[in-house]
Design an enzyme around this catalytic site. Sequence first.
Site, PDB file in Angstrom:
ATOM      1  CE  LYS A   1      -5.952  -9.240   3.208  1.00  0.00           C
ATOM      2  NZ  LYS A   1      -5.064  -9.214   4.396  1.00  0.00           N
TER       3      LYS A   1
ATOM      4  CG  ASP B   1      -3.832  -3.811   3.850  1.00  0.00           C
ATOM      5  OD1 ASP B   1      -4.251  -2.624   3.758  1.00  0.00           O
ATOM      6  OD2 ASP B   1      -2.635  -4.110   3.720  1.00  0.00           O
TER       7      ASP B   1
END
Length: 225
Positions: free
Chosen positions: A120, A138
């Site tokens: 991420k 996320d």
Amino acid sequence: MKKADVAEFYLRLAELNPEPKGELEWVNPYTLVVAVALSAQATDVSVNIATRKLFAVADTPEKMLALGEDGIREFIKTIGLFNTKAKNLVLMAQQLIERHGGEVPRDRDALEQLAGVGRKTANVVLNIAFGEPTIAVDTHVFRVANRTGLAPGKTPLAVELKLEKVTPAPFLLHAHHWLILHGRYICKARAPDCWRCPVVDLCRFREKRLTPPKSSSAGTATPAP
């Protein structure tokens, strides 16, 4: 969600916010990596408060390494998991200096090998710092993708790959920003504001809240991004 609905979904978000920006503050690719790594299990607001002072004295790997673990800890002690994060920042600085000449690599695999950096974080850095059409998944993006039917998936990676597949090319660069902001301010976890959602008619969520709660009104709610 049908292909035409996906395009319309992004088009509406784009019309409301043509140039979406991340809410973390940074001054160069290195400070962006640091800020995103610090944001794990912490709010962007809390990270920004800490990094404004931190980046004033340490905006390069060399300066961060000179600051040391104890010095870093003093700046980030208000952020969750600050002890582990301080250790990671020292190791990350060492790795960048030794492996990349102090520069942030423009490569996902190389980024993911840095301490405190996962997929991420790597995707965020590639997107924001280098303009790559990556999608960072996320909790907000994961929720929006599944709840709306945009790109259902059981894992963040599955959602990421599905989003990359279904998102029309013109929207790829800003896709994760639109979805993050939508999830943060409208399609919230516990009580989504469906009553003021610009894509409510396209959304596949069955339990839509189409009227504002009694304690809120359209005039006092947080404005859509």
